[in-house]
Scaffold this motif. Structure first.
Motif, PDB file in Angstrom:
ATOM      1  N   GLU A 147     -55.761  97.569 -73.031  1.00 31.06           N
ATOM      2  CA  GLU A 147     -54.604  98.258 -73.593  1.00 31.06           C
ATOM      3  C   GLU A 147     -54.845  99.754 -73.669  1.00 31.06           C
ATOM      4  OE1 GLU A 147     -52.689  97.042 -77.046  1.00 31.06           O
ATOM      5  OE2 GLU A 147     -52.232  95.031 -76.337  1.00 31.06           O
ATOM      6  N   SER A 148     -53.769 100.485 -73.887  1.00 29.69           N
ATOM      7  CA  SER A 148     -53.899 101.925 -74.083  1.00 29.69           C
ATOM      8  C   SER A 148     -54.699 102.184 -75.357  1.00 29.69           C
ATOM      9  CB  SER A 148     -52.505 102.557 -74.213  1.00 29.69           C
ATOM     10  OG  SER A 148     -52.605 103.941 -74.433  1.00 29.69           O
ATOM     11  N   THR A 201     -50.855 110.273 -77.027  1.00 29.41           N
ATOM     12  CA  THR A 201     -49.718 109.374 -77.208  1.00 29.41           C
ATOM     13  C   THR A 201     -49.779 108.768 -78.611  1.00 29.41           C
ATOM     14  OG1 THR A 201     -50.895 107.434 -76.345  1.00 29.41           O
ATOM     15  CG2 THR A 201     -49.753 108.823 -74.753  1.00 29.41           C
ATOM     16  N   ARG A 203     -50.627 105.852 -79.361  1.00 31.05           N
ATOM     17  CA  ARG A 203     -51.729 104.900 -79.489  1.00 31.05           C
ATOM     18  C   ARG A 203     -53.091 105.477 -79.154  1.00 31.05           C
ATOM     19  NH1 ARG A 203     -49.708  99.146 -76.927  1.00 31.05           N
ATOM     20  NH2 ARG A 203     -47.940  98.800 -78.303  1.00 31.05           N
ATOM     21  N   SER A 207     -55.057 109.648 -73.720  1.00 33.02           N
ATOM     22  CA  SER A 207     -54.498 108.611 -72.857  1.00 33.02           C
ATOM     23  C   SER A 207     -54.310 109.139 -71.435  1.00 33.02           C
ATOM     24  CB  SER A 207     -53.156 108.138 -73.417  1.00 33.02           C
ATOM     25  OG  SER A 207     -52.558 107.200 -72.554  1.00 33.02           O
ATOM     26  N   ARG A 209     -52.427 109.537 -68.255  1.00 34.03           N
ATOM     27  CA  ARG A 209     -51.019 109.419 -67.871  1.00 34.03           C
ATOM     28  C   ARG A 209     -50.875 109.316 -66.355  1.00 34.03           C
ATOM     29  NH1 ARG A 209     -50.059 106.912 -71.323  1.00 34.03           N
ATOM     30  NH2 ARG A 209     -47.861 106.965 -70.714  1.00 34.03           N
ATOM     31  N   TYR A 436     -53.652 102.976 -66.114  1.00 37.63           N
ATOM     32  CA  TYR A 436     -53.042 102.967 -67.445  1.00 37.63           C
ATOM     33  C   TYR A 436     -53.001 101.566 -68.048  1.00 37.63           C
ATOM     34  CZ  TYR A 436     -50.173 104.465 -63.472  1.00 37.63           C
ATOM     35  OH  TYR A 436     -49.719 104.768 -62.230  1.00 37.63           O
ATOM     36  N   GLU A 439     -48.297  99.197 -72.065  1.00 39.39           N
ATOM     37  CA  GLU A 439     -47.609 100.056 -73.030  1.00 39.39           C
ATOM     38  C   GLU A 439     -46.309  99.423 -73.505  1.00 39.39           C
ATOM     39  OE1 GLU A 439     -49.172 104.486 -71.639  1.00 39.39           O
ATOM     40  OE2 GLU A 439     -47.062 103.965 -71.414  1.00 39.39           O
ATOM     41  N   ASN A 444     -38.812 102.704 -74.165  1.00 42.31           N
ATOM     42  CA  ASN A 444     -39.526 102.445 -72.917  1.00 42.31           C
ATOM     43  C   ASN A 444     -38.590 102.685 -71.740  1.00 42.31           C
ATOM     44  OD1 ASN A 444     -42.070 101.136 -74.110  1.00 42.31           O
ATOM     45  ND2 ASN A 444     -40.445  99.871 -74.981  1.00 42.31           N
ATOM     46  N   GLN A 448     -42.903 103.352 -68.313  1.00 49.86           N
ATOM     47  CA  GLN A 448     -43.503 102.152 -68.907  1.00 49.86           C
ATOM     48  C   GLN A 448     -43.274 100.923 -68.023  1.00 49.86           C
ATOM     49  OE1 GLN A 448     -41.956 104.548 -70.960  1.00 49.86           O
ATOM     50  NE2 GLN A 448     -44.095 105.136 -71.365  1.00 49.86           N
ATOM     51  N   ASN A 452     -46.498  98.861 -66.751  1.00 49.56           N
ATOM     52  CA  ASN A 452     -46.674  97.447 -67.080  1.00 49.56           C
ATOM     53  C   ASN A 452     -46.621  96.573 -65.827  1.00 49.56           C
ATOM     54  OD1 ASN A 452     -46.868  98.195 -69.756  1.00 49.56           O
ATOM     55  ND2 ASN A 452     -44.716  97.782 -70.202  1.00 49.56           N
TER      56      ASN A 452
END
Length: 807
Positions: A147-148, A201, A203, A207, A209, A436, A439, A444, A448, A452
């Motif tokens: 995960e992020s 971000t 989270r 991060s 990008r 990445y 997310e 979104n 995103q 994903n």
């Protein structure tokens, strides 16, 4: 969704408890056990958990025990655990002394990794050893997922540090050595890419990008001779817009925080002692973190990779021009009226400064921001006229310039790094994939959705490569095996990228130039896709228009507002032309490819197909998957212990959802009773077979004369080393150390390690034998030459004295 870990061994003396991870529609995870729900672990058993390095050895192997073990190890700073072919790394959110130091690197490089505690260095060493041994596919890939905020970027950085540390080779005695120079350039690419491609971000404070696949190129001796970087989908919209509690890319804050007054004057930035600090609209949050204040590290890395001071100055001028672009605003008296440039002094100053830094004419740039060029075709005639823009459209055109220039600057940096580090020819490569993480935010959009989708593809690669392929291979090889259930995410991928899917409908809307009405697009997606993985918006959602995709990790709601425009990624040609007329050669270089593409489209009579963001990203991702399938993969799963990024806090429910989603539980069940390594008997016979004589097996002559097939010779070797493969006499709970199927040999870790040690010993003995005979030959040659010289001297001095040459 319910993931079940089945009993994968029949007649096992210690049956696995049938445990469930149950997830509701809201993705709340609950653990339950049908067999011992009210069990209380004894204190002595709790104390043993931190010492369990391989989760396969847990007894019983249940979800609850896996979580308890990971938590116990995490709280004692043992963040790495082995789970079959996967290494699980729990992010500590703090520095652990000695964890990644040179002493630790030397320990894993010189020692036996299988006897050492689990570590990401062990995974890297396995990949490096597999490349050198040449068993299976020579090229290797290390896939870092999670995960992020789970620590993927840091892990990738440490993997590169370990691999580059192995290449201490300097036969010519140069100082510094060529390998050291390559190593430093490769490592210095990290702070550059992080400064220009990472951001804060909700989270994660650092991060990524963008996604990257780094190929470390090696020669036949295993020394690094170069590297190349392939990037994927830079989130360029972040330059002009950031979500709540988020920031722009790090480099902007580094520049504002650490530039000298002289540089600020040159770049058009406010001075440190200015009474009124200039506020940039593209930087709504000005507080600076540790990563965002390290401009000196970035500049040192730029210098190390070969970017001189003049080029560096041009880069920062481009960045400053982008910031000034964000302060250009427009006025509009009434709706549907044409807008005008804001006449305030601050806006005019930003316009003047951005045009000056870009090297373009202020009047022409203002004109093309306020007016749109339209071409109308009447048979063979073509009419061109200018149409005034409304304020929203003018702002979009301004943002388009900022996104275009920044993305091309990022591409130029990556191209420069590849040009100065990539070797023309190499024997093999080890690829590091840092892409990445999954997310799911309150808002979104297309970014995103693509991110994903990439995670779905990687999960599908893991499922197809290990969970599914492993069991299919056992079935095809007719091995005795109890099959385990697992979740396949192919239906979700069909909903995203299939024939009638989210991607196809978005691309169709762009190609047909349909209206960008969000409600119509949403209805088209929901009515056209008959797939349970795509549904209406979530309950309690505040979004007026959106659709939900049920990913392997979570359900995510995507808004349809602006999806079509983002997918088109349209660049007005008149804005590209004004940049092409710049007096700044560096600016012209950045957009050179865009100008060439425009000229080709004009010269071609046929209609040029629309290249959408989705189609370009999907093509690049498909190429990545082909590369991964043609390499031997190694997996590192980064786990985020809590959502607050707080050290010492282990949220078992949150961790359980990550373990279940990425298939770790199913991996453990298969790995516990499976064989992680399989080879063709010919490979074992060719690479290991010459060790047969050390076991005094009377088959050397028959093998040399090809009378004994490789399968039989391989079986004789394994029987002598590991014992008979006795299926009838296997004890309950035990498994044979190896299996020989119809066309392949399956080995456990211990057996492969033993074969490698035996092979290494044979190579050492052969090398010593070759050296001994070579020295003997050289000594005889020297003695013969000395004797001949002595006879010649004596014969010249006294004709009556003769010496015979040694026979």
């Amino acid at each position: 969704m319910e993931a079940i870990v089945a009993n994968v061994l029949k007649n096992q003396s210690e049956n696995l408890c049938r445990e469930r991870i149950t997830t509701s529609k809201k993705k709340k995870v609950s653990l339950s056990s049908k067999s011992d729900r009210n069990d209380v672990w004894a204190k002595e058993e709790e104390q043993k958990l931190p010492s369990v390095e391989d989760l396969i050895k847990l007894r019983p192997l249940t979800d609850k025990n896996v979580l308890r073990c990971l938590e116990a190890r995490y709280l004692t700073d043992n963040i790495c655990s082995k789970a079959g072919i996967t290494i699980i790394v729990v992010n500590p959110f703090k520095s652990i002394p000695g964890m990644y130091e040179p002493v630790q690197i030397k320990k894993y490089y010189e020692g036996n990794c299988k006897a050492l505690p689990p570590h990401i260095f062990a995974t890297t060493d396995n990949a490096y050893s597999a490349m050198k041994l040449g068993l299976g596919q020579v090229n290797q890939s290390i896939i870092v997922s999670g995960e992020s905020g789970a620590g993927k970027t840091w892990t990738t950085r440490c993997l590169m540090k370990y691999l580059t540390s192995l290449a201490e080779y300097n036969p010519s005695g140069f100082s510094p050595s060529p390998v050291h120079c390559i190593e430093k350039r490769i490592l210095d690419s990290n702070p550059i890419l992080e400064a220009f491609g990472n951001a804060t971000t909700q989270r994660n404070h650092n991060s990524s990008r963008f996604g990257k696949y780094i190929k470390l190129q090696l020669d036949r001796s295993g020394f690094i001779i170069g590297a190349s970087i392939q990037t994927y989908l830079l989130e360029k919209t972040r330059v002009v817009h950031q979500g709540p509690k988020e920031k722009n890319f790090h480099i902007f804050y580094q520049m504002l925080q650490s530039a000298s007054d002289e540089e600020r004057t040159s770049w058009g930035l406010p001075l440190h002692d200015s009474t009124q600090q200039k506020i940039f609209n593209f930087l709504p949050r000005v507080e600076v973190s540790t990563v965002e204040s390290s401009l000196s590290n970035t500049r040192e890395a730029l210098k190390s990779v070969g970017i001189n001071s003049k080029q560096e100055d041009k880069i920062f001028k481009i960045l400053s021009a982008i910031l000034h672009l964000g302060n250009i605003s427009f006025t509009q008296e009434e709706d549907d009226d044409a807008c005008d440039m804001d006449e305030s002094a601050s806006v005019q100053e930003s316009l003047r400064m951005s045009c000056s830094l870009f090297g373009i004419e202020e009047e022409a740039f203002s004109k093309y921001l306020l007016m749109r060029r339209i071409a109308a075709h009447h048979g063979n005639r073509k009419s061109v006229f200018m149409k005034p823009c409304e304020r929203a459209e003018a702002c979009n055109r301004r943002d388009c310039v900022a996104k275009l220039v920044y993305s091309r600057l990022f591409d130029w940096l990556v191209s420069f790094l590849n040009k100065h580090t990539t070797a023309k020819h190499s024997y093999a490569f080890i690829g590091l994939l840092d892409i990445y993480g999954f997310e799911s935010f309150s808002f979104n959009s297309l970014e995103q959705l693509c991110i994903n989708y990439a995670n779905e593809k990687l999960q599908q690669h893991f499922v197809s490569h290990f969970l599914k392929a492993e069991q299919d291979e056992y079935r095809n090889e007719e091995l005795t095996w109890d099959f385990c259930q697992f979740t396949d995410n192919q239906p979700c991928l069909d909903a995203i990228e299939g024939k009638i899917s989210v991607f196809s409908l978005l691309n169709e809307a762009c190609k047909l130039n349909r209206s960008s009405d969000p409600s119509a697009l949403r209805e088209r997606i929901l009515s056209s896709i008959s797939n349970p993985f795509v549904s209406k918006k979530l309950k309690g959602s505040k979004q007026s228009s959106g659709f939900v995709v049920r990913h392997f990790a979570d359900e995510v709601e995507y808004t349809v507002d602006g999806l079509t425009e983002k997918n088109k990624d349209y660049i007005p040609p008149e804005l590209t032309e004004i940049l092409a007329s710049s007096k700044n050669l560096f600016v012209r270089t950045l957009i050179q490819e865009d100008i060439i593409a425009q000229k080709k489209s004009r010269s071609s009579n046929a209609k040029v197909p629309v290249k959408t963001v989705i189609s370009k990203f999907k093509n690049s991702l498909d190429e990545l998957m082909v590369t991964l399938r043609n390499t031997t993969p190694h997996y590192i799963r980064c786990i985020k212990p809590n959502q607050q990024c707080t050290p010492g806090v282990f949220n078992a429910t949150f961790v359980a959802s990550q373990l279940s989603a990425c298939g770790v539980i199913a991996t453990l069940a298969i790995s516990r009773s499976g064989y992680p390594y399989n080879y063709n008997p010919m490979q074992i016979a060719a690479c290991k077979g010459f060790r047969i004589e050390s076991f005094k097996v009377d088959m050397d002559s028959s093998y040399q004369n090809c009378k004994l097939p490789p399968k039989e010779s391989c079986q004789a070797l394994l029987e002598k080393m590991c014992g008979l493969d006795d299926k009838e006499n296997e004890l309950p709970g035990q498994r044979s150390p190896y299996k020989i199927g119809r066309s392949k040999v399956f080995l456990q870790d211990e057996q492969l390690a033993k074969l490698e040690r035996e092979r290494e010993q044979v190579l050492i003995n052969k090398a010593v034998c070759i050296q001994r005979n070579w020295r003997r030959l050289m000594r005889l040659k020297i003695d013969r030459e000395r004797h001949m010289a002595a006879v010649t001297i004596q014969a010249g001095g006294d004709d009556k004295v003769y010496f015979a040459l040694p026979s």
